[in-house]
Write a protein that holds these residues in place. Structure first.
Motif, short mmCIF file in Angstrom:
data_model
loop_
_atom_site.label_atom_id
_atom_site.label_comp_id
_atom_site.label_asym_id
_atom_site.label_seq_id
_atom_site.Cartn_x
_atom_site.Cartn_y
_atom_site.Cartn_z
N PRO A 13 -36.88 12.80 -52.86
CA PRO A 13 -37.37 13.49 -51.67
C PRO A 13 -38.89 13.72 -51.71
O PRO A 13 -39.51 13.58 -52.76
CB PRO A 13 -36.61 14.82 -51.71
N TYR A 14 -39.44 14.08 -50.58
CA TYR A 14 -40.88 14.27 -50.49
C TYR A 14 -41.33 15.43 -51.39
O TYR A 14 -40.66 16.45 -51.50
CB TYR A 14 -41.30 14.58 -49.05
N ASN A 15 -42.46 15.24 -52.05
CA ASN A 15 -43.09 16.32 -52.82
C ASN A 15 -44.57 16.02 -52.90
O ASN A 15 -45.02 14.89 -52.70
CB ASN A 15 -42.47 16.40 -54.23
N ASP A 16 -45.36 17.05 -53.20
CA ASP A 16 -46.80 16.90 -53.33
C ASP A 16 -47.11 16.31 -54.70
O ASP A 16 -47.68 16.96 -55.57
CB ASP A 16 -47.49 18.25 -53.14
N GLN A 17 -46.72 15.05 -54.88
CA GLN A 17 -46.78 14.44 -56.19
C GLN A 17 -48.22 14.26 -56.70
O GLN A 17 -48.48 14.36 -57.91
CB GLN A 17 -46.05 13.10 -56.18
N GLY A 18 -49.15 14.02 -55.81
CA GLY A 18 -50.54 13.86 -56.24
C GLY A 18 -51.07 15.09 -56.94
O GLY A 18 -51.63 15.02 -58.04
N SER A 19 -50.88 16.26 -56.32
CA SER A 19 -51.36 17.52 -56.90
C SER A 19 -50.64 17.85 -58.19
O SER A 19 -51.26 18.32 -59.16
CB SER A 19 -51.18 18.66 -55.89
N VAL A 20 -49.35 17.62 -58.23
CA VAL A 20 -48.57 17.92 -59.43
C VAL A 20 -49.01 17.04 -60.59
O VAL A 20 -49.20 17.51 -61.72
CB VAL A 20 -47.06 17.74 -59.17
N PHE A 21 -49.22 15.77 -60.33
CA PHE A 21 -49.63 14.86 -61.40
C PHE A 21 -51.01 15.23 -61.93
O PHE A 21 -51.28 15.08 -63.13
CB PHE A 21 -49.62 13.43 -60.88
N ASP A 22 -51.90 15.71 -61.04
CA ASP A 22 -53.23 16.12 -61.51
C ASP A 22 -53.12 17.27 -62.51
O ASP A 22 -53.89 17.34 -63.47
CB ASP A 22 -54.08 16.56 -60.31
N LYS A 23 -52.16 18.17 -62.29
CA LYS A 23 -52.00 19.32 -63.18
C LYS A 23 -51.34 18.93 -64.50
O LYS A 23 -51.73 19.40 -65.57
CB LYS A 23 -51.16 20.40 -62.49
N VAL A 24 -50.35 18.08 -64.41
CA VAL A 24 -49.54 17.78 -65.60
C VAL A 24 -50.12 16.64 -66.43
O VAL A 24 -50.02 16.65 -67.65
CB VAL A 24 -48.09 17.44 -65.18
N TYR A 25 -50.75 15.68 -65.78
CA TYR A 25 -51.23 14.48 -66.49
C TYR A 25 -52.73 14.29 -66.27
O TYR A 25 -53.14 13.40 -65.49
CB TYR A 25 -50.47 13.23 -66.02
N PRO A 26 -53.57 15.08 -66.90
CA PRO A 26 -55.02 14.92 -66.73
C PRO A 26 -55.47 13.51 -67.10
O PRO A 26 -55.04 12.95 -68.09
CB PRO A 26 -55.60 15.96 -67.71
N GLY A 27 -56.34 12.95 -66.26
CA GLY A 27 -56.86 11.62 -66.53
C GLY A 27 -56.04 10.48 -65.97
O GLY A 27 -56.45 9.32 -66.05
N HIS A 28 -54.88 10.80 -65.40
CA HIS A 28 -53.99 9.73 -64.91
C HIS A 28 -54.63 8.95 -63.77
O HIS A 28 -54.32 7.76 -63.57
CB HIS A 28 -52.66 10.33 -64.43
N ASN A 29 -55.50 9.58 -63.00
CA ASN A 29 -56.06 8.96 -61.80
C ASN A 29 -57.22 8.02 -62.11
O ASN A 29 -57.83 7.47 -61.20
CB ASN A 29 -56.52 10.04 -60.81
N GLU A 30 -57.51 7.85 -63.39
CA GLU A 30 -58.62 6.97 -63.78
C GLU A 30 -58.13 5.70 -64.47
O GLU A 30 -58.93 4.81 -64.76
CB GLU A 30 -59.56 7.73 -64.72
N THR A 31 -56.84 5.63 -64.74
CA THR A 31 -56.27 4.49 -65.47
C THR A 31 -55.06 3.95 -64.72
O THR A 31 -54.29 4.73 -64.14
CB THR A 31 -55.84 4.91 -66.89
N ASN A 32 -54.93 2.65 -64.70
CA ASN A 32 -53.79 2.03 -64.03
C ASN A 32 -52.48 2.68 -64.45
O ASN A 32 -52.27 2.97 -65.63
CB ASN A 32 -53.76 0.53 -64.35
N TRP A 33 -51.62 2.92 -63.49
CA TRP A 33 -50.35 3.63 -63.70
C TRP A 33 -49.59 3.10 -64.91
O TRP A 33 -49.14 3.84 -65.78
CB TRP A 33 -49.48 3.49 -62.44
N TRP A 34 -49.42 1.78 -64.96
CA TRP A 34 -48.59 1.19 -66.01
C TRP A 34 -49.22 1.35 -67.38
O TRP A 34 -48.51 1.56 -68.36
CB TRP A 34 -48.33 -0.29 -65.70
#
Length: 377
Positions: A198-219
Motif C-alpha cells: 500500500p501507499y506510504n511516504d517511502q522516500g521520507s522513511v528511507f531517508d531516516k532509516v538508510y542514510p546515504g541511500h539516495n546517493e548510490t544505486n539501489w541495487w
C-alpha cells in the motif's frame, strides 16, 4: 510290666526314616530348583517384556516426532508456496506489460489522464520525486535518477509510466492469500525506481532509516552483488542452485515498519529475455512465519524452530531460544545462527543435506546439570 514298642514307632536310625529323609530332601531340592528356574524364567520374561515395551514406546515416540515434524514442515512449505505463487503471479502480470512496451506506455498515459495515478512532486530536503497520497501505490524516483535541473530523466519517467500498470494488479495480489506487509516493483539497474503497495511516504522513511541511500544505486546500496548474480543465472540457467526463479533474502530491518522481515524477489526480463528488467517482490514479517512454529507443542519442554540452510534461526519460541542458547545480533542485520550458540552441542549441529529427517541425541547444560535432548531436523 514293660510296655511293648509301638507298631508305628519312628526312629532316625530306621530304614523308613532314612528313606523319608532322602526322598523328602530330593523333593524339596527339586521344588527349590524348579521354583528358582520358574522365578528366573518369569524375571527374564518380565525383563524381556519391559525391554520390548520400551523399544516399542521409543519407536512409537520417534515415529510420532517424525510425523509431527513432517506435518510442520508441510504446513510451513505450504505457506511459503503460497507466497511464491503470489509473487510468481504478480511477476507474470508485470512481465506481460513489459513484453508489450507500447501497450504499457499507453496504459500508463491513460491511467494518468483518468486520475488513477497522481503527479510526482519534488522533495527538496530529500532530493527525490514522489507521487501523492491517494494512489494505489507509492512511486519514488531517487536523486541519482535526476538530471542537472533536478528533474527525473526521460528514461526514469518512462519506467514510472510503464510500471503504472502495477496499480491494477498489485493491490489485488496484496489482499489475496496469507497476510503480507507489502508488494512492490523495483526498476532495472539503470532506473531502479520503487513502486510499492500500500501507499506510504517511502522516500521520507528511507531517508531516516538508510542514510546515504539516495546517493548510490539501489541495487549496490541495499543488495550488493545480487543483481549481478541474477544476470549470471539468466545467462547460464544451469548455475542457478534451485529450480525456482524466486530468491528469498536473509532477514533484515524494514525501513518502513521497523520490523524484521524476509523478502521474496522474482526477476523480470526484457522482451527478448537477454537482460533483466527489474523485479517484483513481497515482504512478510517473521511473526507470520513464527505462528506455525510456535504452535508446535511437544510434551512440556519440546519446541520447534525454523532456520535457513546456514543455521540462521528465523523463528523460535522464547523458551526455545534459551534452550538453543542463541540470541539475535542485529548489528549484522539479523543473525541468530546455531553456530554461535552458547551450547557446544548446538553450535556443532550440522544442517541436514537431504530431505530425510535426521534424528540426533545430544546433551545440553542447564543450571549446571546435563540434560539429554532429542533433536529432529
Amino acid at each position: 510290666a514293660e510296655t511293648p514298642p509301638s507298631r508305628w514307632g519312628f526312629s532316625l536310625t530306621s530304614f523308613r526314616a532314612k528313606f523319608v529323609l532322602v526322598v523328602g530332601g530330593a523333593v524339596l531340592v527339586d521344588l527349590l530348583v524348579d521354583g528358582g528356574i520358574a522365578l528366573w524364567n518369569v524375571n527374564c520374561l518380565s525383563t524381556n517384556a519391559m525391554d520390548e515395551v520400551g523399544r516399542g514406546l521409543e519407536k512409537a515416540n520417534i515415529e510420532y516426532l517424525q510425523n509431527y515434524i513432517a506435518t510442520t514442515v508441510e504446513r510451513t512449505d505450504l505457506l511459503l508456496d503460497r507466497y511464491h505463487s503470489e509473487v510468481s503471479g504478480l511477476a507474470g502480470s508485470m512481465q506481460t506489460f513489459i513484453d508489450n512496451p507500447a501497450l504499457s506506455d499507453k496504459l500508463g498515459q491513460q491511467l494518468q489522464t483518468d486520475g488513477v495515478t497522481t503527479p510526482l512532486a519534488y522533495n527538496e530536503t530529500g532530493n527525490w520525486w514522489q507521487n501523492q497520497p491517494g494512489e494505489a501505490s507509492a512511486v519514488t524516483v531517487w536523486g541519482y535518477l535526476l538530471d542537472e535541473n533536478k528533474q527525473p530523466t526521460p528514461d526514469a519517467m518512462k519506467t514510472v509510466r510503464e510500471s503504472a500498470a502495477f496499480n491494477l494488479v498489485g493491490p489485488s495480489f496484496l489482499s489475496a492469500g496469507p497476510p503480507k506487509l507489502q508488494m512492490y516493483y523495483i526498476g532495472p539497474r539503470a532506473n531502479p525506481i520503487l513502486r510499492s503497495t500500500p501507499y506510504n511516504d517511502q522516500g521520507s522513511v528511507f531517508d531516516k532509516v538508510y542514510p546515504g541511500h539516495n546517493e548510490t544505486n539501489w541495487w549496490d546500496f541495499y543488495f550488493p552483488g545480487l543483481y549481478e548474480t541474477w544476470e549470471t543465472w539468466l545467462a547460464k540457467p544451469s548455475e542457478r542452485p534451485v529450480d525456482s526463479p524466486i530468491t528469498m533474502l536473509s532477514p533484515y530491518l524494514d525501513g518502513i515498519t521497523g520490523k524484521i522481515i524476509v523478502s521474496f524477489f522474482q526477476p523480470l526480463t526484457t522482451p527478448d529475455r537477454k537482460d533483466l528488467n527489474g523485479i517484483v517482490g513481497v515482504d512478510l514479517t517473521l511473526d507470520q512465519l513464527a505462528d506455525i512454529v510456535k504452535s508446535v507443542k511437544i510434551a512440556e519442554t519440546g519446541f520447534a524452530f525454523l532456520s535457513m540452510s546456514n543455521g540462521n534461526v528465523l523463528a523460535v519460541t522464547e523458551d526455545g531460544e534459551k534452550t538453543l542458547g542463541v540470541k539475535i545480533n542485529n548489528e549484522s542485520g539479523f543473525d541468530r545462527r546455531l553456530a554461535h550458540s552458547s551450547q557446544a552441542a548446538i553450535a556443532g549441529l550440522a544442517m541436514p543435506s537431504s530431505p530425510e529427517t535426521v534424528l540426533t541425541t545430544l546433551t545440553l547444560k542447564e543450571n549446571g546439570e546435563d540434560v539429554p535432548y532429542v533433536v529432529l531436523l
